[in-house]
Write a protein that holds these residues in place. Structure first.
Motif, PDB file in Angstrom:
ATOM      1  N   ALA A 109       0.835  -1.208   0.000  1.00 59.97           N
ATOM      2  CA  ALA A 109       0.000   0.000   0.000  1.00 59.97           C
ATOM      3  C   ALA A 109       0.869   1.257   0.000  1.00 59.97           C
ATOM      4  N   ASP A 110       1.964   1.226   0.752  1.00 62.82           N
ATOM      5  CA  ASP A 110       2.873   2.380   0.790  1.00 62.82           C
ATOM      6  C   ASP A 110       3.501   2.616  -0.579  1.00 62.82           C
ATOM      7  N   ARG A 113       0.903   4.208  -2.834  1.00 61.52           N
ATOM      8  CA  ARG A 113       0.728   5.639  -2.538  1.00 61.52           C
ATOM      9  C   ARG A 113       1.854   6.454  -3.163  1.00 61.52           C
ATOM     10  N   LYS A 114       3.058   5.922  -3.118  1.00 65.30           N
ATOM     11  CA  LYS A 114       4.187   6.621  -3.741  1.00 65.30           C
ATOM     12  C   LYS A 114       3.998   6.709  -5.250  1.00 65.30           C
ATOM     13  N   LEU A 116       1.092   6.880  -6.783  1.00 61.97           N
ATOM     14  CA  LEU A 116       0.071   7.904  -6.992  1.00 61.97           C
ATOM     15  C   LEU A 116       0.653   9.311  -6.815  1.00 61.97           C
ATOM     16  N   ASP A 117       1.569   9.465  -5.867  1.00 61.94           N
ATOM     17  CA  ASP A 117       2.231  10.765  -5.664  1.00 61.94           C
ATOM     18  C   ASP A 117       3.028  11.162  -6.908  1.00 61.94           C
ATOM     19  N   TRP A 168      -8.837   8.971  -3.834  1.00 59.08           N
ATOM     20  CA  TRP A 168      -8.080   9.214  -2.607  1.00 59.08           C
ATOM     21  C   TRP A 168      -7.861   7.895  -1.872  1.00 59.08           C
ATOM     22  N   ILE A 169      -6.593   7.589  -1.597  1.00 60.88           N
ATOM     23  CA  ILE A 169      -6.244   6.396  -0.832  1.00 60.88           C
ATOM     24  C   ILE A 169      -5.385   6.837   0.343  1.00 60.88           C
ATOM     25  N   GLY A 170      -5.989   6.976   1.504  1.00 58.11           N
ATOM     26  CA  GLY A 170      -5.270   7.420   2.678  1.00 58.11           C
ATOM     27  C   GLY A 170      -4.749   6.265   3.497  1.00 58.11           C
ATOM     28  N   LYS A 171      -3.926   6.591   4.473  1.00 56.93           N
ATOM     29  CA  LYS A 171      -3.436   5.584   5.413  1.00 56.93           C
ATOM     30  C   LYS A 171      -4.539   5.278   6.414  1.00 56.93           C
ATOM     31  N   GLU A 174      -6.520   7.963   8.473  1.00 58.39           N
ATOM     32  CA  GLU A 174      -6.307   9.280   7.877  1.00 58.39           C
ATOM     33  C   GLU A 174      -7.594   9.786   7.242  1.00 58.39           C
ATOM     34  N   TRP A 252     -10.121  14.894  -5.903  1.00 62.63           N
ATOM     35  CA  TRP A 252     -10.012  13.450  -5.710  1.00 62.63           C
ATOM     36  C   TRP A 252     -11.410  12.858  -5.626  1.00 62.63           C
TER      37      TRP A 252
END
Length: 327
Positions: A109-110, A113-114, A116-117, A168-171, A174, A252
């Protein structure tokens, strides 16, 4: 109820603009030209790492499945009246396997997210290039200024803009940020040049209407925006508007499964883009998204109950309506 501006025929004119929806200009600074290839390389590496991580964790997931199958097999072999409780050995084994699976999922997942960033950075740079080129009057050959297009092409671009809006995919724990789904921006938020907004403008007949527009600039001295009508030749319909007449569109999509609180609930009054037009109208949420789109009921006096049948509108084009009562 008026559904659009200008002729509704296929030969209606619109702005030139795949540029308005993220197209790229012909020229840009060398720094930006270098930055995008670098980001693409980094994105490729992250995707490869994600694939490697997924392959590595597959063995553990297989062990979980096999352990459950072994438990079921042993329980079937027990005689009637014997306890079917899971043995301490299997409990301990599953606990360890699931802990490893959870850690593996967090790593994956981390990495996502990177990814997507990186995509967001690339889109931001492309937009900066487009805005800079637009200000300089420079366009790619396939995106000349003030080129007319068939209305169907503009509608397709609007749909593509909605489809490519990032999710949007938050932790864990979050909260969704402002401009995610129904989450409004703060009162001090200022939309950036190139951002799409709902803008309340006065038409040729004196009636006011909410239109889809693109921000050109914001004057901090007067506290007013300059926006371009998305459905006119570039610069032909530019409006100077106070902040209260401009509503930023979501940046988002909200995930209905993980962040339902970031979506408008049933019977909420909103402004929604009427299908196949570039105008926003008052509507009630008929059903929140189960995936991407809302089902809405537009106010329409031509129907006995004052509302249209349910119509589908993308999250991208549904914003809060500050007027509380039906007119």
């Amino acid at each position: 109820m008026r559904r659009g501006r200008g002729p509704a025929s296929a030969s209606s004119t619109a702005s030139s603009s795949s540029a308005l929806f993220g197209g790229e200009s012909a020229t840009s600074s060398p720094a930006l030209d270098t930055r995008i290839p670098d980001l693409l390389k980094e994105l490729h590496q992250l995707i490869q790492q994600t694939q490697d991580e997924r392959a590595r964790s597959e063995h553990n997931l297989t062990n979980i499945q096999k352990t459950h199958e072994r438990i079921q097999y042993e329980q079937k072999g027990k005689s009637k009246g014997t306890s079917t409780a899971v043995s301490p050995y299997f409990k301990s084994k599953l606990r360890g396997l699931y802990s490893t699976a959870k850690a593996d999922a967090e790593v994956e997942a981390d990495l996502l997210r990177k990814c997507l960033d990186k995509i967001a950075q690339i889109k931001s740079i492309r937009n900066e290039r487009r805005i800079a080129a637009k200000s300089a009057g420079i366009f790619m050959e396939q995106e000349p200024p003030r080129k007319t297009m068939r209305r169907g092409v503009l509608m397709t671009l609007l749909q593509q803009s909605a489809m490519t809006l990032p999710l949007w995919i938050g932790k864990p724990g979050e909260s969704p940020p402002p401009l995610c789904g129904a989450v409004q921006a703060g009162s001090d938020y200022v939309a950036k040049p190139g951002d799409k907004v709902a803008a309340r403008v006065k038409g040729p007949d004196g009636d006011e209407q909410w239109i889809l527009a693109e921000v050109v600039s914001f004057n901090t001295g007067t506290n007013k925006y300059e926006v371009d009508d998305i459905d006119s030749e570039e610069g032909k319909e530019r409006h100077t508007l106070s902040r209260r007449r401009v509503i930023p569109l979501p940046q988002w999509k909200a995930n209905p499964e993980t962040d339902p609180e970031a979506l408008f609930h049933k019977d909420t009054l909103v402004l929604a883009l009427y299908p196949q037009t570039t105008c926003f109208y008052r509507a009630l949420i008929h059903a929140p998204p189960t995936r991407d789109d809302y089902s809405v009921l537009f106010e329409d006096t031509s129907y006995a109950d004052g509302y249209s049948p349910p119509l589908t509108v993308a999250q991208r084009y549904v914003v809060s309506c500050k007027e509380s009562k039906k007119r």
